[in-house]
Motif scaffolding. Structure first.
Motif: not given
Length: 239
Positions: A97-99, A174-175, A178-179, A208
């Motif tokens: 994960a990038k966030r 805000h992602g 994906e989260a 995504l």
């Protein structure tokens, strides 16, 4: 109706196995309860199964078929919608994960009205009053309301579908999608299941899905069938 791969007929293979408790019908044709989902399927393309499927079409509603090929004609019904979807299968390890992690919550019956309202605002696909009972659902709340969610839909032996991935337009970027997908994917992988999803090819979210490791397995046909309307009577004066 070929059955060379379980995901070629995901609805039937779910209704006949892991989702049998949510089904109506019999060994010839089944559908989810109307409060759960619009999806239905016949066991095969034979006349008896076709008749059984026709009997599951509600007089004031519709059923949705998800098949590798367009369905054969169903007597006394008409196609309300037919579209090609991409069936995508996760075939690579999840990338890091990038966030930073987000705070998410498990969703259930208490959140059902908010989930339905979010689905109506964002249109992630068919979503009924109790669709959330098909599997695990997770979400993000901000300012006291549900602004993002994702859940599990079709479940068949060895496979779980991720669906209803949606974010309120005011909270995109805000992602959250994906989260939340990562939460569900990691749970399925921990159970030893493969993860799949369905989407339109021009859906911006495809980027995504590809970044998470999904690839297009094959095109799938979605067909919504409703009863053929009764002919309009001709007034006696016009005869």
């Amino acid at each position: 109706m070929p059955d060379s791969h379980p995901l070629d007929r995901p609805v039937w293979n779910a209704l006949a196995t892991r989702h049998a408790a949510l089904a109506e019908g019999d060994a010839l044709a089944r559908r989810f309860r109307a409060d759960i989902s619009i999806f239905a399927a016949a066991a095969n393309a034979g006349a008896a199964a076709t008749a059984a499927l026709r009997a599951l079409v509600p007089a004031d509603g519709a059923i949705g078929l998800v098949e590798a090929d367009p369905p054969p004609p169903l007597p006394e019904t008409r196609i309300a919608l037919q579209a090609s979807l991409d069936q995508m299968l996760l075939d690579a390890p999840l990338p890091p994960a990038k966030r930073a992690p987000i705070d998410w919550i498990a969703l259930g019956d208490a959140h059902a009205p908010q989930m339905r309202a979010l689905a109506e605002r964002t249109r992630p696909g068919p979503f009924s009053a109790n669709t959330h009972r098909m599997g695990d659902f997770v979400g993000v709340r901000r300012d006291g309301r549900l602004v993002a969610m994702a859940g599990e839909r079709l479940k068949l032996p060895g496979f779980t579908e991720v669906s209803a991935v949606c974010t309120d337009p005011e909270w995109r970027g805000h992602g959250f999608a994906e989260a939340l997908m990562r939460v569900l994917i990691e749970r399925s992988l921990a159970r030893g299941e493969a993860v799949f999803l369905h989407c339109f090819a021009d859906n911006p979210a495809v980027r995504l899905y590809a970044a998470l490791g999904f690839r297009v397995r094959r095109p799938i046909v979605y067909t919504m069938l409703e009863p053929e309307p009764e002919p309009t009577p001709i007034p006696a004066s016009a005869a």
